[in-house]
Design an enzyme around this catalytic site. Structure first.
Site, PDB file in Angstrom:
ATOM      1  N   TYR A 315      24.160  43.491  34.129  1.00 36.08           N
ATOM      2  CA  TYR A 315      25.006  42.402  33.635  1.00 36.08           C
ATOM      3  C   TYR A 315      24.284  41.063  33.707  1.00 36.08           C
ATOM      4  O   TYR A 315      23.501  40.822  34.615  1.00 36.08           O
ATOM      5  CB  TYR A 315      26.287  42.312  34.466  1.00 36.08           C
ATOM      6  CG  TYR A 315      27.162  43.538  34.374  1.00 36.08           C
ATOM      7  CD1 TYR A 315      27.065  44.414  33.296  1.00 36.08           C
ATOM      8  CD2 TYR A 315      28.088  43.825  35.364  1.00 36.08           C
ATOM      9  CE1 TYR A 315      27.872  45.527  33.214  1.00 36.08           C
ATOM     10  CE2 TYR A 315      28.903  44.946  35.290  1.00 36.08           C
ATOM     11  CZ  TYR A 315      28.792  45.790  34.209  1.00 36.08           C
ATOM     12  OH  TYR A 315      29.584  46.890  34.126  1.00 36.08           O
ATOM     13  N   GLU A 392      48.496  42.463  50.296  1.00 33.61           N
ATOM     14  CA  GLU A 392      49.281  42.359  49.051  1.00 33.61           C
ATOM     15  C   GLU A 392      50.095  41.069  48.984  1.00 33.61           C
ATOM     16  O   GLU A 392      50.604  40.726  47.921  1.00 33.61           O
ATOM     17  CB  GLU A 392      50.231  43.563  48.930  1.00 33.61           C
ATOM     18  CG  GLU A 392      49.505  44.880  48.670  1.00 33.61           C
ATOM     19  CD  GLU A 392      50.459  46.070  48.642  1.00 33.61           C
ATOM     20  OE1 GLU A 392      51.468  46.034  49.379  1.00 33.61           O
ATOM     21  OE2 GLU A 392      50.197  47.018  47.877  1.00 33.61           O
TER      22      GLU A 392
END
Ligand SMILES: [Zn+2]
Length: 412
Positions: A315, A392
């Site tokens: 990349y 979370e």
């Protein structure tokens, strides 16, 4: 920060506090989606089960959806009430070939696959942002493109989507800005971490095969031993990095794989060196790739050998637009408070294929800190570990940030 423009038909414009409250009110859905995805990780460019869930989620929203033709990608377009530019939000959805050992009650049910880089959270947050924005179309002058990509983990998923016309998903208004969040257990939970300019490195692989001539270990002068030459190349490469590379435009060259011979008393014909180059600018990237080839072939030539150089392109550098990075910091401060808004002092030397998008349009990628409770960032198992756990609690904050970036871009 100012909120969305005046003179619109949808009543009061959404404020950052409204948006955050709405994201937290919708937290159960976001977390439920995240856990469903977490149980069923898929790897690579073809993620049929994940794609199906994403398509089902978008089916409930007023968006135009296109599934990828060469991969399991999904592009959804939300049109605002008025015309305007097109803003892209990305979530990647692929997992890693890792056996999960997190002990979570919703751990992977698929042997040898795990959402160890948290891409499950990215999809869940992106869908949460789509719900928030779908309810605020009156405030949008322009379109939001939701880019849900497979194959971030080394498969160039973003490149396939670009080739299929991702940036022209709205033909009359090509994408003109882009934003992506990446979760990380290595930053304090609830923080947004970003920097202008290089954010993540380019990572290219290379291989060198040194070709000598095999023979008996007792008579090296009758052979041409590639083993000491391989060793010389390894050391010469590190000298090249320290002597030829500007400290302020750095490079990391690592030989991680070395292979030669089969036993103790036979000189082999060849020696293989296999490694990576990480750089933070296109110029440095090209120069170091050329230098690795030059050093390898010339050291080999000095010993009457050849060296075959192969580059396996990775990349490009992930470069944040300075203006957008500043906007992310301001937006975070407005949305989550000043303490959550963190300027990174240095890039990370990992690589990310959102770089392909940022080569084409100004934008930014930021890290959402999700170090689990009770652990310090830095001691928590990191992304890609089979033990990694993401907090979370900040997922709704990520949802709100995604949505607020688009709302601002399309405030008209
Ligand atoms: Zn990742």
């Amino acid at each position: 920060m100012t909120s969305a423009g005046v003179g619109q038909t949808g009543g009061m414009a959404t404020s950052p506090a409204d948006l955050l409250a709405a994201a937290y009110a919708d937290a159960d859905r976001t977390i439920d989606m995240r856990r469903r995805l977490h149980r069923r990780p898929e790897i690579g460019l073809h993620l049929p089960e994940t794609q199906k869930r994403v398509l089902e989620a978008f089916a409930d929203l007023p968006v135009d959806v296109t599934a990828g033709s060469s991969t399991s990608s999904v592009v959804a377009v939300l049109r605002g009430a008025r015309p305007g530019p097109t803003y892209l939000l990305r979530g990647d959805m692929d997992a890693l070939p890792v056996q999960e050992a997190s002990g979570l009650p919703f751990a992977s049910e698929i042997d040898g696959a795990m959402h160890a880089c948290g891409h499950d959270t990215h999809v869940a947050m992106l869908l949460g942002a789509a719900r928030l924005l779908a309810g605020r179309r009156e405030e949008l002058a322009g379109q939001v493109v939701f880019m849900v990509q497979p194959g971030e983990e080394g498969f160039h998923g973003a490149r396939y989507m670009l080739e299929e016309g991702l940036l022209e998903a709205v033909p009359e208004a090509p994408v003109s800005g882009a934003f992506a969040l990446h979760i990380s257990s290595s930053f304090a939970s609830g923080t947004i971490n970003v920097r202008p300019g290089p954010m993540m490195a380019a990572a290219d692989q290379w291989m060198v095969t040194v070709r000598g001539r095999g023979g008996h270990a007792s008579m090296p002068h009758t052979a041409n031993d590639p083993v000491p030459v391989a060793a010389e190349i390894i050391l010469a490469l590190q000298t090249m990095v320290t002597r030829r590379v500007d400290l302020f435009d750095p490079a990391v060259v690592t030989v991680a794989h070395l292979e030669a011979g089969t036993t103790d008393n036979v000189i082999p014909d060849t020696a293989l060196l296999h490694g990576t180059i990480r750089t933070l600018s296109a110029e440095r990237r090209a120069a170091v790739l050329a230098a690795v080839e030059r050093v390898a072939t010339n050291v080999a030539a000095a010993h009457e050998m050849t060296a075959d150089f192969t580059r396996i392109e990775g990349y490009p550098v992930t470069v944040n637009d300075p203006g957008v990075a500043a906007q992310v910091l301001e937006t975070t401060a407005a949305l989550l408070g000043q303490k959550a808004s963190c300027l990174m002092t240095a890039p990370l030397m990992g690589a990310e294929d959102f770089s392909y998008v940022l080569e084409r349009v100004p934008g930014a990628m930021a890290f959402l800190g999700a170090c689990p409770p009770g652990l310090e960032p830095g001691e928590a198992p990191a992304n890609h570990s089979n033990l990694v756990v993401f907090d979370e609690e900040p997922l709704p904050a990520g949802v709100a940030l995604y949505a607020w970036m688009a709302l601002q871009a399309l405030a008209g």
